[in-house]
Motif scaffolding. Structure first.
Motif, PDB file in Angstrom:
ATOM      1  N   MET A  92       0.835  -1.204   0.000  1.00 44.99           N
ATOM      2  CA  MET A  92       0.000   0.000   0.000  1.00 44.99           C
ATOM      3  C   MET A  92       0.871   1.256   0.000  1.00 44.99           C
ATOM      4  O   MET A  92       1.959   1.271   0.572  1.00 44.99           O
ATOM      5  N   ASN A  93       0.362   2.336  -0.609  1.00 42.01           N
ATOM      6  CA  ASN A  93       1.063   3.615  -0.537  1.00 42.01           C
ATOM      7  C   ASN A  93       0.703   4.331   0.763  1.00 42.01           C
ATOM      8  O   ASN A  93      -0.149   3.876   1.532  1.00 42.01           O
ATOM      9  N   GLU A  94       1.354   5.452   1.012  1.00 44.18           N
ATOM     10  CA  GLU A  94       1.171   6.136   2.292  1.00 44.18           C
ATOM     11  C   GLU A  94      -0.258   6.611   2.498  1.00 44.18           C
ATOM     12  O   GLU A  94      -0.814   6.484   3.597  1.00 44.18           O
ATOM     13  N   ALA A  95      -0.885   7.161   1.451  1.00 45.89           N
ATOM     14  CA  ALA A  95      -2.255   7.651   1.590  1.00 45.89           C
ATOM     15  C   ALA A  95      -3.203   6.525   1.978  1.00 45.89           C
ATOM     16  O   ALA A  95      -4.075   6.698   2.846  1.00 45.89           O
ATOM     17  N   ASP A  96      -3.026   5.353   1.364  1.00 44.33           N
ATOM     18  CA  ASP A  96      -3.900   4.217   1.677  1.00 44.33           C
ATOM     19  C   ASP A  96      -3.652   3.701   3.088  1.00 44.33           C
ATOM     20  O   ASP A  96      -4.589   3.297   3.785  1.00 44.33           O
ATOM     21  N   VAL A  97      -2.376   3.705   3.531  1.00 44.39           N
ATOM     22  CA  VAL A  97      -2.069   3.255   4.887  1.00 44.39           C
ATOM     23  C   VAL A  97      -2.658   4.224   5.910  1.00 44.39           C
ATOM     24  O   VAL A  97      -3.228   3.804   6.923  1.00 44.39           O
ATOM     25  N   ARG A  98      -2.547   5.512   5.648  1.00 45.76           N
ATOM     26  CA  ARG A  98      -3.135   6.491   6.568  1.00 45.76           C
ATOM     27  C   ARG A  98      -4.645   6.277   6.683  1.00 45.76           C
ATOM     28  O   ARG A  98      -5.216   6.363   7.785  1.00 45.76           O
ATOM     29  N   ALA A  99      -5.298   6.006   5.578  1.00 43.95           N
ATOM     30  CA  ALA A  99      -6.737   5.742   5.610  1.00 43.95           C
ATOM     31  C   ALA A  99      -7.034   4.468   6.394  1.00 43.95           C
ATOM     32  O   ALA A  99      -8.011   4.406   7.164  1.00 43.95           O
ATOM     33  N   ALA A 100      -6.184   3.448   6.221  1.00 45.23           N
ATOM     34  CA  ALA A 100      -6.370   2.192   6.949  1.00 45.23           C
ATOM     35  C   ALA A 100      -6.171   2.398   8.453  1.00 45.23           C
ATOM     36  O   ALA A 100      -6.891   1.819   9.271  1.00 45.23           O
ATOM     37  N   ILE A 101      -5.201   3.232   8.829  1.00 45.92           N
ATOM     38  CA  ILE A 101      -4.949   3.505  10.244  1.00 45.92           C
ATOM     39  C   ILE A 101      -6.158   4.178  10.886  1.00 45.92           C
ATOM     40  O   ILE A 101      -6.585   3.810  11.988  1.00 45.92           O
ATOM     41  N   THR A 102      -6.715   5.178  10.212  1.00 49.62           N
ATOM     42  CA  THR A 102      -7.882   5.860  10.774  1.00 49.62           C
ATOM     43  C   THR A 102      -9.059   4.902  10.908  1.00 49.62           C
ATOM     44  O   THR A 102      -9.831   4.979  11.867  1.00 49.62           O
ATOM     45  N   LYS A 103      -9.175   3.970   9.970  1.00 49.95           N
ATOM     46  CA  LYS A 103     -10.240   2.960  10.049  1.00 49.95           C
ATOM     47  C   LYS A 103     -10.002   1.994  11.206  1.00 49.95           C
ATOM     48  O   LYS A 103     -10.927   1.674  11.968  1.00 49.95           O
ATOM     49  N   ASP A 104      -8.762   1.539  11.352  1.00 44.90           N
ATOM     50  CA  ASP A 104      -8.448   0.535  12.370  1.00 44.90           C
ATOM     51  C   ASP A 104      -8.557   1.083  13.790  1.00 44.90           C
ATOM     52  O   ASP A 104      -9.010   0.384  14.704  1.00 44.90           O
TER      53      ASP A 104
ATOM     54  N   LEU B   6      16.861   6.033   3.878  1.00 45.22           N
ATOM     55  CA  LEU B   6      16.045   6.808   2.938  1.00 45.22           C
ATOM     56  C   LEU B   6      14.639   6.221   2.809  1.00 45.22           C
ATOM     57  O   LEU B   6      14.068   6.173   1.726  1.00 45.22           O
ATOM     58  N   THR B   7      14.116   5.765   3.926  1.00 42.26           N
ATOM     59  CA  THR B   7      12.735   5.305   4.002  1.00 42.26           C
ATOM     60  C   THR B   7      11.925   6.352   4.762  1.00 42.26           C
ATOM     61  O   THR B   7      12.478   7.273   5.367  1.00 42.26           O
ATOM     62  N   ARG B   8      10.625   6.181   4.724  1.00 39.75           N
ATOM     63  CA  ARG B   8       9.722   7.093   5.419  1.00 39.75           C
ATOM     64  C   ARG B   8       8.771   6.273   6.271  1.00 39.75           C
ATOM     65  O   ARG B   8       8.390   5.158   5.893  1.00 39.75           O
ATOM     66  N   SER B   9       8.401   6.820   7.420  1.00 39.39           N
ATOM     67  CA  SER B   9       7.487   6.122   8.322  1.00 39.39           C
ATOM     68  C   SER B   9       6.348   7.044   8.727  1.00 39.39           C
ATOM     69  O   SER B   9       6.509   8.268   8.781  1.00 39.39           O
ATOM     70  N   VAL B  10       5.215   6.445   9.029  1.00 34.93           N
ATOM     71  CA  VAL B  10       4.158   7.149   9.738  1.00 34.93           C
ATOM     72  C   VAL B  10       3.926   6.400  11.043  1.00 34.93           C
ATOM     73  O   VAL B  10       4.034   5.167  11.090  1.00 34.93           O
ATOM     74  N   LEU B  11       3.655   7.151  12.114  1.00 31.95           N
ATOM     75  CA  LEU B  11       3.610   6.575  13.448  1.00 31.95           C
ATOM     76  C   LEU B  11       2.419   7.105  14.225  1.00 31.95           C
ATOM     77  O   LEU B  11       1.965   8.226  13.994  1.00 31.95           O
ATOM     78  N   LEU B  12       1.949   6.293  15.168  1.00 32.03           N
ATOM     79  CA  LEU B  12       0.929   6.767  16.093  1.00 32.03           C
ATOM     80  C   LEU B  12       1.004   5.980  17.384  1.00 32.03           C
ATOM     81  O   LEU B  12       1.482   4.840  17.410  1.00 32.03           O
TER      82      LEU B  12
ATOM     83  N   THR C 275       0.143   1.543  26.505  1.00 31.50           N
ATOM     84  CA  THR C 275       0.209   2.265  25.228  1.00 31.50           C
ATOM     85  C   THR C 275       1.433   1.836  24.426  1.00 31.50           C
ATOM     86  O   THR C 275       2.551   1.779  24.956  1.00 31.50           O
ATOM     87  N   ALA C 276       1.216   1.537  23.167  1.00 34.60           N
ATOM     88  CA  ALA C 276       2.289   1.161  22.245  1.00 34.60           C
ATOM     89  C   ALA C 276       2.426   2.228  21.164  1.00 34.60           C
ATOM     90  O   ALA C 276       1.502   3.003  20.916  1.00 34.60           O
ATOM     91  N   GLU C 277       3.574   2.259  20.529  1.00 33.88           N
ATOM     92  CA  GLU C 277       3.760   3.098  19.344  1.00 33.88           C
ATOM     93  C   GLU C 277       3.897   2.188  18.132  1.00 33.88           C
ATOM     94  O   GLU C 277       4.717   1.262  18.129  1.00 33.88           O
ATOM     95  N   VAL C 278       3.090   2.440  17.116  1.00 31.30           N
ATOM     96  CA  VAL C 278       3.091   1.627  15.900  1.00 31.30           C
ATOM     97  C   VAL C 278       3.701   2.452  14.771  1.00 31.30           C
ATOM     98  O   VAL C 278       3.341   3.619  14.576  1.00 31.30           O
ATOM     99  N   SER C 279       4.627   1.840  14.034  1.00 26.76           N
ATOM    100  CA  SER C 279       5.340   2.515  12.953  1.00 26.76           C
ATOM    101  C   SER C 279       5.144   1.746  11.656  1.00 26.76           C
ATOM    102  O   SER C 279       5.364   0.530  11.608  1.00 26.76           O
ATOM    103  N   TYR C 280       4.761   2.452  10.599  1.00 26.54           N
ATOM    104  CA  TYR C 280       4.546   1.871   9.270  1.00 26.54           C
ATOM    105  C   TYR C 280       5.641   2.421   8.350  1.00 26.54           C
ATOM    106  O   TYR C 280       5.738   3.632   8.148  1.00 26.54           O
ATOM    107  N   VAL C 281       6.478   1.531   7.812  1.00 22.90           N
ATOM    108  CA  VAL C 281       7.662   1.941   7.054  1.00 22.90           C
ATOM    109  C   VAL C 281       7.425   1.736   5.558  1.00 22.90           C
ATOM    110  O   VAL C 281       6.994   0.661   5.122  1.00 22.90           O
ATOM    111  N   PHE C 282       7.758   2.775   4.769  1.00 21.30           N
ATOM    112  CA  PHE C 282       7.597   2.737   3.318  1.00 21.30           C
ATOM    113  C   PHE C 282       8.969   2.658   2.654  1.00 21.30           C
ATOM    114  O   PHE C 282       9.903   3.352   3.045  1.00 21.30           O
TER     115      PHE C 282
END
Length: 239
Positions: free
Chosen positions: A71-83, A100-106, A117-124
């Motif tokens: 999945m691309n970043e936009a789709d992962v962000r949408a999946a995170i908000t859903k989950d 030279l990778t990128r991550s989104v975290l929450l 509380t855990a921190e989840v990181s999604y790496v692209f």
């Protein structure tokens, strides 16, 4: 926010988690070790059916919840908000200048029931710009109320879960001492996508030369490709 290395080098377990791909040979089912228990010296237990696998029910590792590898970043962000039912601004971003990778975290409260509380990181990936790894960490950095006992409990719950998921028997390793902690579980599916569970901490030598681990962090990784991860590497012959 914590950085998640694709190579897991900061854990000192690259050759362990990669298994046969790094020339280590097929991993063996390890004996239970007492080191993971923080408050006592009883041995950690391993279900007897750890290596029993029915190919028809074998686990497929395709990502984490609604976020799937590729999945691309936009789709992962949408999946995170859903989950997790979070607002978009709860999702942070981070770049890894070495890979030279990128991550989104929450931050996710009680990702495991009563687990803190855990921190989840999604790496692209560097080239693909698509999801190649999901990492989760539990520690005092993610939850000031975290205790060694809770970390050990979380690790046991997850290990027991993964042992029943039907990973390829020749890829399974449990309770393996590594630098800085214990590899609680590693297993791969038919496409060599892997789950890695690492309990980090400090060792002390107690009575009868028994080494006891006081946990400081629990790391969980879902990795699409441990053999050839999509991260930046210098081309051969340049230096």
């Amino acid at each position: 926010m914590r950085k998640f290395s694709m190579f897991l080098a900061f854990c000192g377990i690259a050759s362990v988690v990669a298994g046969p791909a790094y020339g280590q040979g097929a991993p063996r089912q390890q004996k239970a070790v007492p080191a993971p228990r923080p408050a006592a010296q009883a041995e950690a237990t391993v279900p007897a059916a750890a290596a029993a696998t029915d190919e028809k029910s074998a686990k497929a590792i395709d990502g984490f919840r609604s976020s799937k590898f590729g999945m691309n970043e936009a789709d992962v962000r949408a999946a995170i908000t859903k989950d997790f039912g979070v607002k978009p601004d709860a999702i942070k971003s981070q770049d890894n200048p070495a890979e030279l990778t990128r991550s989104v975290l929450l931050a996710v409260p009680d990702l495991l029931p009563s687990g803190g509380t855990a921190e989840v990181s999604y790496v692209f990936g560097y080239k693909s710009k698509t999801l190649i790894q999901v990492g989760t960490v539990w520690s005092k950095g993610t939850d000031p109320a975290m205790t060694p006992e809770k970390l050990f409990s979380n690790a046991n719950i997850l290990r027991a879960h993964f042992l029943g998921e039907g990973f390829k028997p020749d890829t399974i390793a449990v309770n393996t001492p590594v630098a800085g902690g214990v590899l609680m579980f590693r297993g791969s599916d038919a496409k060599d996508r892997s789950v890695i569970l690492l309990l980090q901490g400090t060792f002390e030598t107690k009575e009868n030369n028994q080494r006891v681990l006081t946990p400081t962090g629990l790391l969980l990784f879902y990795v699409a490709d441990t053999k050839s991860p999509d991260v930046f590497k210098l081309p051969p012959g340049q230096f």
